[in-house]
Enzyme design. Structure first.
Site, PDB file in Angstrom:
ATOM      1  N   SER A 122       0.960  -1.424   0.101  1.00  0.00           N
ATOM      2  CA  SER A 122      -0.075   0.154  -0.212  1.00  0.00           C
ATOM      3  C   SER A 122       0.919   1.275  -0.131  1.00  0.00           C
ATOM      4  O   SER A 122       1.394   1.254  -0.945  1.00  0.00           O
ATOM      5  CB  SER A 122      -1.056  -0.092   1.219  1.00  0.00           C
ATOM      6  OG  SER A 122      -1.849   1.037   0.978  1.00  0.00           O
ATOM      7  N   ASP A 286      -2.690   6.395  -3.141  1.00  0.00           N
ATOM      8  CA  ASP A 286      -1.537   5.988  -2.671  1.00  0.00           C
ATOM      9  C   ASP A 286      -1.183   4.613  -3.415  1.00  0.00           C
ATOM     10  O   ASP A 286      -1.471   4.497  -4.630  1.00  0.00           O
ATOM     11  CB  ASP A 286      -1.813   5.350  -1.210  1.00  0.00           C
ATOM     12  CG  ASP A 286      -2.919   3.992  -1.211  1.00  0.00           C
ATOM     13  OD1 ASP A 286      -3.617   4.145  -2.152  1.00  0.00           O
ATOM     14  OD2 ASP A 286      -2.556   3.059  -0.192  1.00  0.00           O
ATOM     15  N   ASP A 290      -6.134   2.662  -3.011  1.00  0.00           N
ATOM     16  CA  ASP A 290      -7.173   2.490  -2.448  1.00  0.00           C
ATOM     17  C   ASP A 290      -7.649   3.895  -1.507  1.00  0.00           C
ATOM     18  O   ASP A 290      -8.546   4.314  -0.994  1.00  0.00           O
ATOM     19  CB  ASP A 290      -7.504   1.443  -1.525  1.00  0.00           C
ATOM     20  CG  ASP A 290      -6.154   1.142  -0.628  1.00  0.00           C
ATOM     21  OD1 ASP A 290      -5.270   1.956  -0.796  1.00  0.00           O
ATOM     22  OD2 ASP A 290      -6.250   0.172   0.070  1.00  0.00           O
ATOM     23  N   ARG A 291      -6.209   4.760  -1.317  1.00  0.00           N
ATOM     24  CA  ARG A 291      -6.376   5.956  -0.476  1.00  0.00           C
ATOM     25  C   ARG A 291      -6.668   7.258  -1.378  1.00  0.00           C
ATOM     26  O   ARG A 291      -6.243   7.048  -2.728  1.00  0.00           O
ATOM     27  CB  ARG A 291      -5.232   6.154   0.367  1.00  0.00           C
ATOM     28  CG  ARG A 291      -4.727   5.074   1.331  1.00  0.00           C
ATOM     29  CD  ARG A 291      -4.102   5.643   2.224  1.00  0.00           C
ATOM     30  NE  ARG A 291      -3.727   4.484   3.412  1.00  0.00           N
ATOM     31  CZ  ARG A 291      -3.049   4.354   4.521  1.00  0.00           C
ATOM     32  NH1 ARG A 291      -2.678   5.738   4.852  1.00  0.00           N
ATOM     33  NH2 ARG A 291      -2.962   3.564   5.240  1.00  0.00           N
ATOM     34  N   LYS A 385     -11.635   0.405  -0.033  1.00  0.00           N
ATOM     35  CA  LYS A 385     -11.730   1.766  -0.090  1.00  0.00           C
ATOM     36  C   LYS A 385     -11.302   1.907  -1.601  1.00  0.00           C
ATOM     37  O   LYS A 385     -10.441   1.102  -2.212  1.00  0.00           O
ATOM     38  CB  LYS A 385     -10.798   2.541   0.663  1.00  0.00           C
ATOM     39  CG  LYS A 385      -9.426   1.984   1.039  1.00  0.00           C
ATOM     40  CD  LYS A 385      -8.824   2.837   2.342  1.00  0.00           C
ATOM     41  CE  LYS A 385      -7.302   2.379   2.529  1.00  0.00           C
ATOM     42  NZ  LYS A 385      -7.177   1.211   3.438  1.00  0.00           N
TER      43      LYS A 385
HETATM   44  C1  VG1 Z   1      -3.587   1.998   8.517  1.00  0.00           C
HETATM   45  C2  VG1 Z   1      -4.670   2.948   8.403  1.00  0.00           C
HETATM   46  C3  VG1 Z   1      -5.994   2.127   8.395  1.00  0.00           C
HETATM   47  C4  VG1 Z   1      -5.993   1.533   7.044  1.00  0.00           C
HETATM   48  C5  VG1 Z   1      -4.662   0.450   6.787  1.00  0.00           C
HETATM   49  C6  VG1 Z   1      -4.764   0.048   5.427  1.00  0.00           C
HETATM   50  O1  VG1 Z   1      -3.486   0.934   9.304  1.00  0.00           O
HETATM   51  O2  VG1 Z   1      -4.534   3.537   9.788  1.00  0.00           O
HETATM   52  O3  VG1 Z   1      -6.920   3.160   8.674  1.00  0.00           O
HETATM   53  O4  VG1 Z   1      -7.239   0.637   6.789  1.00  0.00           O
HETATM   54  O5  VG1 Z   1      -3.598   1.355   7.154  1.00  0.00           O
HETATM   55  O6  VG1 Z   1      -4.416   1.056   4.403  1.00  0.00           O
HETATM   56  P1  VG1 Z   1      -2.771   1.009  10.639  1.00  0.00           P
HETATM   57  O7  VG1 Z   1      -2.883  -0.276  11.571  1.00  0.00           O
HETATM   58  O8  VG1 Z   1      -1.224   1.361  10.427  1.00  0.00           O
HETATM   59  O9  VG1 Z   1      -3.078   2.468  11.437  1.00  0.00           O
HETATM   60  V1  VG1 Z   1      -3.755   0.512   3.153  1.00  0.00           V
HETATM   61  O10 VG1 Z   1      -3.880   2.014   2.102  1.00  0.00           O
HETATM   62  O11 VG1 Z   1      -2.463  -0.142   3.782  1.00  0.00           O
HETATM   63  O12 VG1 Z   1      -4.574  -0.852   2.511  1.00  0.00           O
HETATM   64 CO    CO Z   2      -3.720   1.492   0.170  1.00  0.00          CO
END
Ligand code: VG1
Ligand code: CO
Length: 552
Positions: A122, A286, A290-291, A385
Site C-alpha cells: 500500500s 496511494d 485505495d487511498r 476503499k
Molecule cells: C492504516 C490505517 C488504516 C488502514 C490501513 C490499511 O492502518 O490507519 O485506517 O485501513 O492502514 O490501509 P494502521 O494499522 O497502520 O493504523 V492501506 O491503504 O495499507 O491498504
Molecule cells: Co492502500
C-alpha cells in the site's frame, strides 16, 4: 490475443528447513521489507498457507495483480505456478501485473472468483530497500476477516512443505490466454472493467463539462498504481489536458518516493494547491490506489470531513440518487459523518480500524458509504476503499455545485458544525518504548474517568471493543479512547501496517457547533488536548521525539 500451447509442468514438492514464525498479517495483509520477502521460500510459505486455507481453490478462479512495486512480477510468477499445483482452474492476471486494490475487488466480484491476491504494501515505500506485501481478498471482493488471516498464520507456523510446478514464465505484458497444465491464465487489461464501473456510478458528461470549463486540476499518482487508471479516466475520457496526471508511470520504487497521499509525503502537490493559484482541484492516491487526498485551492480536505461531505451530497451521483442505506466510519475517524447521518435519518456504525470490518455491513446492505480518517473512502460498489472513486465523487459534487472546494467546506461546517481533527504519527519508534507507552496508558484509563483532561472532565476511557452487528463476532483491543464530557476525544493506537519498529498514532477530535469559530487551524483548536495527551502518555520522554513524524 495470443495463445500458447499448454506447457507440460512438473509438480515439485519443496521441504522447508524450518517454518517461518513471523507471517502474521497486520491491519491489511502480510507486510514486510522486500529483503524479508526475498528470503528463500518466504513468499512461498505464505502462499501455501493461503491456498490451504482459502475455500474453493480446487477448480476455482483467482484474481492476481499488484501495485507494480519491486517484487511484483516475481510474486506473480510464483503464485501462478503454486496456483497450478493447488488445482485452481483459472487465474485472471492484469497486464504488467498492474492492478489497483479497488479494481481487484471489482474483478473478483465481476468474475465470481473465489478471491484475489493483491501484491502491495500500500502506502509503504517500495524497492529493494522498501517494503513488499501480500493482501488476500475473499469471494465478496473484500479483505479476508481476522478468522481467515489467523488461520493462515497458524498454518505457516508449522508448515513443512509447499507444492509448486516448474513451468516457463507467462508473458503478462499483453492480453492473452495461456495455460499452465490444466490451469488457464487469462491476461486482461486491469483498467477496462474499473473504468466501466465508474461510468455506471457517475455522470461523466457533467464531470466532463466541469473539467472543460475553466477548471485546471492536478492529480498525483505518485508513480504508483493509479497512473494508468487516472490517465484513462481524467485525461482520455473526461478531457483534462495532458499532464493533469502527474507521476503517472508506475515505477518499481515509486521514483524513490513514499506513496502515501498526505501533506507530508505528497507535499509537492500540496504546495501547488495550498500555496499556488494555478489549480482549482488537486488529488493524490496511494501505492495501491485505495487511498485519496482531496485538495482545493488553498484548502486541504480532512479525510473525515470528506466522508461527511460525500454523505451530505451523495444524491448528486446517479449511483446514490435514491439515498443511502446507512454509513460507517472507523473508531478513530472523526464524528463529522455521524452528524450528517443523524440529519439524514440513517444509521451510522463505528467499526475498528481496517476495511475488513466494513465488509459485513456492506454485504448485509446496512451501509452504502464508509470511510476512515487515513484517507480512505468507499462505497458498496466494491469491498475496498477506492481512491479514484472518491476523486470522481468530489468532481461530481463540484460539477453540480459549481463552487470551490473551500466553499463546500465552509458551507458544510456552517450547516453541521466543525469537528476539528488531527492525527499525529510517531513513526519508527523502538518497539519496546512504543509498547511500554501504550500499556502504561492503557493501565491508567480506568482511573481517568471523572478526572480533568485539557480542562474538561473525562466521561469514559477504554480500549475499544467491537461487536459485529451482522455476525456477532467480537474484536477486542482496537485502540485506547479517552472521551471527554463535551464530546471531544483522544485515541491512541499502535499501527498494524508499519515494518520498522512501531508507529504510535494519536488521534484528536473536538467539536465546535455552527455558531462557534469555524476557521481555526486544527493544531491551534486542538492545542490543549495535544499537550494534555503528550503529558499524560509521556510521549516525548518515551519516544525521544520532539514532534510527530507526520501531522495530518
Ligand atoms: C492504516 C490505517 C488504516 C488502514 C490501513 C490499511 O492502518 O490507519 O485506517 O485501513 O492502514 O490501509 P494502521 O494499522 O497502520 O493504523 V492501506 O491503504 O495499507 O491498504
Ligand atoms: Co492502500
Amino acid at each position: 490475443m495470443t495463445t500458447s500451447a499448454p506447457a507440460e509442468p512438473t509438480l515439485r514438492l519443496v521441504r522447508l528447513d524450518a517454518p517461518f514464525t513471523d507471517q502474521k498479517p497486520g491491519t491489511s495483509g502480510l507486510r514486510k521489507s522486500s529483503q524479508q520477502f526475498e528470503q528463500a521460500n518466504y513468499l512461498e510459505s505464505f502462499v501455501e498457507a493461503v491456498f490451504r486455507t482459502l475455500p474453493g481453490v480446487q477448480g476455482g478462479t483467482l484474481v492476481l495483480g499488484g501495485d507494480g512495486r519491486y517484487g511484483n512480477r516475481r510474486a506473480i510468477d510464483v503464485i501462478l505456478r503454486m496456483g497450478a499445483a493447488h488445482g485452481l482452474s483459472k487465474v485472471i492476471v492484469t497486464t504488467g501485473g498492474i492492478l489497483s486494490t479497488p479494481a481487484a475487488s471489482n474483478l473478483i466480484r465481476q468474475r465470481q472468483a473465489i478471491g484475489g491476491i493483491i501484491l502491495s504494501a500500500s502506502h509503504n515505500p517500495g524497492g529493494p530497500n522498501g517494503d513488499f506485501g501480500v493482501k488476500v481478498n475473499g469471494a465478496n471482493g473484500g479483505p479476508t476477516p481476522a478468522s481467515f488471516t489467523d488461520a493462515v498464520f497458524e498454518c505457516t507456523k508449522t508448515l513443512e512443505q509447499y507444492t509448486i510446478v516448474d513451468a516457463a514464465a507467462i508473458a503478462i505484458d499483453t492480453p492473452g490466454s495461456y495455460s499452465i497444465g490444466a490451469m488457464q491464465v487469462e491476461v486482461i487489461d486491469g483498467v477496462d472493467d474499473f473504468v466501466a464501473l465508474m461510468q455506471q456510478l457517475f455522470d461523466f458528461d457533467r464531470i466532463r463539462e466541469l473539467i472543460r470549463s475553466d477548471f485546471p486540476l492536478a492529480f498525483d499518482a505518485m508513480h504508483a498504481v493509479t497512473g494508468p487508471y487516472a490517465t484513462r479516466l481524467l485525461e482520455e475520457i473526461l478531457g483534462a489536458p495532458a499532464g493533469s496526471v502527474r507521476n503517472g508511470v508506475p515505477l518499481e520504487d515509486f521514483g524513490g518516493g513514499h506513496p502515501d497521499p498526505n501533506l507530508t509525503y505528497a507535499h509537492e502537490l500540496a504546495e501547488l494547491l495550498l500555496d499556488g493559484e494555478e489549480f482549482r482541484f488537486g488529488a493524490a492516491c496511494d501505492g495501491d490506489g485505495d487511498r485519496n487526498m482531496i485538495l482545493g485551492q488553498h484548502c486541504f480536505v480532512n479525510p473525515s470531513d470528506s466522508l461527511a461531505v460525500l454523505t451530505a451530497n451523495a444524491t448528486v451521483a446517479p449511483a446514490y440518487a435514491d439515498g443511502l442505506a446507512g454509513v460507517a466510519r472507523s473508531m478513530p475517524t472523526s464524528s463529522a459523518v455521524d452528524v450528517v447521518a443523524k440529519e439524514l435519518g440513517i444509521d451510522c456504525y463505528e467499526t475498528p480500524t481496517g476495511w475488513k470490518f466494513f465488509g459485513n455491513l456492506l454485504d448485509a446492505g446496512k451501509i452504502t458509504l464508509c470511510g476512515e480518517e487515513s484517507f480512505g473512502t468507499g462505497s458498496n460498489h466494491v469491498r475496498e476503499k477506492d481512491g479514484l472513486w472518491a476523486v470522481l465523487f468530489w468532481l461530481q459534487i463540484l460539477a453540480e455545485r459549481r463552487c470551490s472546494v473551500a466553499e463546500i467546506m465552509a458551507e458544510h461546517w456552517k450547516r453541521f458544525g466543525r469537528h476539528y481533527y488531527s492525527r499525529h504519527d510517531y513513526e519508527a519508534v523502538a518497539s519496546d518504548a512504543a509498547h511500554g507507552l501504550f500499556h502504561r496508558l492503557e493501565g491508567m484509563l480506568p482511573g481517568l474517568v471523572g478526572q480533568s483532561f485539557a480542562g474538561r472532565s473525562v466521561s469514559a476511557a477504554d480500549n475499544f471493543s467491537y461487536t459485529d452487528p451482522v455476525d456477532g463476532s467480537v474484536t477486542k483491543g482496537q485502540g485506547l479512547r479517552i472521551l471527554l464530557e463535551d464530546g471531544s476525544r483522544v485515541m491512541v493506537r499502535l499501527s498494524g501496517t508499519g515494518t520498522k519498529g512501531a508507529t504510535i498514532r494519536v488521534y484528536l477530535e473536538s467539536y465546535v457547533p455552527s455558531s462557534g469559530d469555524l476557521n481555526q487551524d486544527p493544531q491551534v483548536a486542538l492545542a490543549d488536548m495535544i499537550s494534555a495527551i503528550n503529558e499524560l502518555a509521556e510521549i516525548k520522554q518515551r519516544t525521544g521525539m520532539d514532534r510527530p513524524t507526520v501531522i495530518t
